[in-house]
Structure formats: structure tokens, C-alpha cells
Design a protein around this motif. Structure first.
Motif, PDB file in Angstrom:
ATOM      1  N   THR A  25       0.713  -1.237   0.062  1.00  0.00           N
ATOM      2  CA  THR A  25       0.063   0.326   0.268  1.00  0.00           C
ATOM      3  C   THR A  25       0.899   1.409   0.228  1.00  0.00           C
ATOM      4  O   THR A  25       2.264   0.704  -0.126  1.00  0.00           O
ATOM      5  N   MET A  26       0.295   2.472  -0.236  1.00  0.00           N
ATOM      6  CA  MET A  26       0.482   3.641  -0.072  1.00  0.00           C
ATOM      7  C   MET A  26       2.598   3.494   1.545  1.00  0.00           C
ATOM      8  O   MET A  26       3.174   4.263   1.802  1.00  0.00           O
ATOM      9  N   HIS A  27       1.741   2.703   2.318  1.00  0.00           N
ATOM     10  CA  HIS A  27       2.306   3.970   3.398  1.00  0.00           C
ATOM     11  C   HIS A  27       2.652   2.005   4.309  1.00  0.00           C
ATOM     12  O   HIS A  27       3.520   1.789   5.289  1.00  0.00           O
ATOM     13  N   THR A 134      -3.365   1.553   8.281  1.00  0.00           N
ATOM     14  CA  THR A 134      -2.406   2.946   9.737  1.00  0.00           C
ATOM     15  C   THR A 134      -2.821   3.872   9.914  1.00  0.00           C
ATOM     16  O   THR A 134      -2.345   4.237  10.850  1.00  0.00           O
ATOM     17  N   GLY A 135      -3.587   4.094   9.453  1.00  0.00           N
ATOM     18  CA  GLY A 135      -5.426   5.415  10.342  1.00  0.00           C
ATOM     19  C   GLY A 135      -4.331   7.095   9.363  1.00  0.00           C
ATOM     20  O   GLY A 135      -4.732   8.090   9.804  1.00  0.00           O
ATOM     21  N   LYS A 136      -3.386   6.400   9.245  1.00  0.00           N
ATOM     22  CA  LYS A 136      -2.638   7.953   8.137  1.00  0.00           C
ATOM     23  C   LYS A 136      -3.699   9.165   7.654  1.00  0.00           C
ATOM     24  O   LYS A 136      -4.412  10.104   8.088  1.00  0.00           O
ATOM     25  N   THR A 137      -4.271   8.302   6.733  1.00  0.00           N
ATOM     26  CA  THR A 137      -5.715   8.930   5.706  1.00  0.00           C
ATOM     27  C   THR A 137      -7.098   9.114   7.058  1.00  0.00           C
ATOM     28  O   THR A 137      -6.974  10.345   6.754  1.00  0.00           O
ATOM     29  N   ALA A 138      -7.557   8.598   7.978  1.00  0.00           N
ATOM     30  CA  ALA A 138      -8.039   9.230   9.015  1.00  0.00           C
ATOM     31  C   ALA A 138      -7.797   9.959   9.705  1.00  0.00           C
ATOM     32  O   ALA A 138      -8.323  11.199   9.913  1.00  0.00           O
ATOM     33  N   LEU A 139      -6.577  10.002   9.920  1.00  0.00           N
ATOM     34  CA  LEU A 139      -6.155  11.502  11.258  1.00  0.00           C
ATOM     35  C   LEU A 139      -6.143  12.573   9.860  1.00  0.00           C
ATOM     36  O   LEU A 139      -6.484  13.885  10.570  1.00  0.00           O
ATOM     37  N   SER A 156     -15.454   5.040  10.579  1.00  0.00           N
ATOM     38  CA  SER A 156     -16.281   3.762  10.916  1.00  0.00           C
ATOM     39  C   SER A 156     -15.390   3.630   9.471  1.00  0.00           C
ATOM     40  O   SER A 156     -15.600   3.860   7.666  1.00  0.00           O
ATOM     41  N   SER A 157     -16.044   2.063   9.436  1.00  0.00           N
ATOM     42  CA  SER A 157     -15.149   1.382   8.284  1.00  0.00           C
ATOM     43  C   SER A 157     -15.958   0.242   8.279  1.00  0.00           C
ATOM     44  O   SER A 157     -16.276  -0.529   8.829  1.00  0.00           O
ATOM     45  N   ILE A 158     -14.816  -0.576   6.661  1.00  0.00           N
ATOM     46  CA  ILE A 158     -15.252  -1.792   6.355  1.00  0.00           C
ATOM     47  C   ILE A 158     -14.663  -2.563   7.517  1.00  0.00           C
ATOM     48  O   ILE A 158     -15.157  -4.325   7.513  1.00  0.00           O
ATOM     49  N   PHE A 159     -13.668  -2.329   6.926  1.00  0.00           N
ATOM     50  CA  PHE A 159     -12.139  -3.516   7.475  1.00  0.00           C
ATOM     51  C   PHE A 159     -11.780  -2.627   8.426  1.00  0.00           C
ATOM     52  O   PHE A 159     -11.099  -0.723   8.165  1.00  0.00           O
ATOM     53  N   ALA A 160     -10.898  -2.416   9.657  1.00  0.00           N
ATOM     54  CA  ALA A 160     -10.197  -1.481   9.948  1.00  0.00           C
ATOM     55  C   ALA A 160      -9.434  -2.855  10.681  1.00  0.00           C
ATOM     56  O   ALA A 160      -9.717  -3.576  11.666  1.00  0.00           O
ATOM     57  N   THR A 161      -8.173  -2.407  10.676  1.00  0.00           N
ATOM     58  CA  THR A 161      -6.996  -2.910  12.480  1.00  0.00           C
ATOM     59  C   THR A 161      -6.463  -2.498  13.703  1.00  0.00           C
ATOM     60  O   THR A 161      -6.205  -2.438  14.458  1.00  0.00           O
ATOM     61  N   VAL A 162      -7.871  -0.804  13.139  1.00  0.00           N
ATOM     62  CA  VAL A 162      -6.697  -0.085  15.021  1.00  0.00           C
ATOM     63  C   VAL A 162      -8.334   0.316  15.003  1.00  0.00           C
ATOM     64  O   VAL A 162      -9.538   0.187  14.871  1.00  0.00           O
TER      65      VAL A 162
END
Length: 211
Positions: A25-27, A134-139, A156-162
Motif C-alpha cells: 500500500t502507500m504506507h 495505518t490510520g494516516k488517511t483517517a488522521l 467507521s469502515s468496512i475493515f480496520a486494524t485500529v
């Protein structure tokens, strides 16, 4: 590309398509590609996802505006419809829900123009994403909404790791517990790269490009 398989739920229209392999991915580098394409663009799946997302906000959550990331505008419209049908409270003057997508500057910063920023200022804002890893876009979205005077009620999202971003709770339908060996690494610390395993594809919210 490795073979795709599905993680299913009790709802036949609510599932997660995944492929195992070595992806960039990008990150980060990951050992799974999470494919949410049809959840974003196929009506029946988008409606099922929206119904599940709304279930996270049924108790005293005010939502005036939905900020759509990762091309989730169709999904955002169904979330807004679900919220309206459920008679959720909103405080904006028009008693409706705004659905917005940010504009991205060259440096990746999110901006809203003068004609749309009033839909954020003093509004209760839900951030909607396809995935939060990674959460960077959400941040970045959180920073932008705060800058324009919005009150963030959640991500909110379909898939999240945080489970949170900048102390804002992140809710998701699927998470790494559904993929027990899911791993995400910083590119320079990826053990698959260190073992000489070639990347299979570059992936982002639009899809994948085979290498």
C-alpha cells in the motif's frame, strides 16, 4: 495473484473478499489484499454494509454530515438513508444529512471549499472509509474536520486494524480477528521482502495493479 476467498456473515450480502499474498500500500506492506470494491459500488452489498455501520450509532449519536473517504460516496448515501429512516437526531437547519468528499491538495492535505465548509462547521461529523489500517488517511480527515470547526462523532469502515485515531473511536464490520494471521509492516521492515518474496501487486482504495 493468489485465489480470492470470502469471509461470510449471517447476511448473505455482507462479506469480505480477501486474497493472501504480498502486497504494497502507500504506507505499508501486508500479507492480505482486502477487496472492498463491490461493497462500495454494488447496491445490494452497499446497503448491507450501511445497515451494519448504522447499528454502531443507534444510541444517542447525532450525525449531521458524513465525510466519505476512499470512494465511499455510494455507501455514504445508504448510511445517510438508514440514519434518516431510523429517525436519528441531527441539529442542522435543514434536518437532513450532508454527504461530502474532501478535495486533496498536492501534498495530500484535505480541504473543503467555501461552499461546502458550512456543512462541516458546528456539525456532528461521521468519517466513513473503506478501510483503516495505518490510520494516516483517517488522521488527515480528523485534522481537516477540526480545522473547519466540525465535531467528530466517529470513524467507521468496512475493515480496520485500529480501534481509535487521535482518540476518536474507529468502528468496523471486519477486523484482523477475522483474518487470524493478518500482518501489516512498514516497508523497510517487511519480513516477506527480507525473505526475497516478490510483491504481487500495488493496492489502494481503487483496487490493485499486478506487478
Amino acid at each position: 495473484m493468489s485465489k480470492e476467498f470470502k469471509i461470510r456473515t449471517r447476511n448473505p450480502e455482507l462479506f469480505l473478499r480477501v486474497q493472501k499474498g504480498h502486497f504494497a500500500t502507500m504506507h505499508s506492506h501486508t500479507n492480505y489484499y482486502i477487496d472492498v470494491t463491490t461493497q462500495k459500488y454494488r447496491m445490494s452489498e452497499a446497503k448491507a454494509v450501511a445497515h451494519e455501520i448504522v447499528s454502531f450509532y443507534r444510541t444517542n449519536t447525532i450525525i449531521d454530515t458524513i465525510i466519505c473517504l476512499d470512494g465511499t460516496e455510494v455507501l455514504g448515501a445508504f448510511v445517510a438513508q438508514e440514519l434518516s429512516d431510523a429517525s436519528f437526531m441531527n441539529l442542522n437547519a435543514h434536518h437532513t444529512i450532508y454527504i461530502l468528499s474532501p478535495e486533496f491538495m498536492g501534498n495530500g492535505q484535505m480541504v473543503f471549499r467555501d461552499n461546502t465548509s458550512p456543512m462541516i462547521e458546528n456539525k456532528h461529523v461521521l468519517i466513513l472509509a473503506a478501510s483503516v489500517t495505518t490510520g494516516k488517511t483517517a488522521l488527515a480527515a480528523i485534522d481537516a474536520i477540526k480545522y473547519y470547526g466540525g465535531h467528530i462523532v466517529g470513524v467507521s469502515s468496512i475493515f480496520a486494524t485500529v480501534g481509535e485515531c487521535d482518540e476518536i473511536p474507529v468502528t468496523s464490520i471486519f477486523n484482523p480477528n477475522d483474518l487470524q494471521d493478518y500482518q501489516s509492516y512498514k516497508p523497510h521492515r517487511c519480513p516477506m521482502c527480507q525473505n526475497g518474496e516478490r510483491l504481487e501487486a500495488l493496492v489502494n482504495s481503487y483496487g490493485y495493479s499486478k506487478l
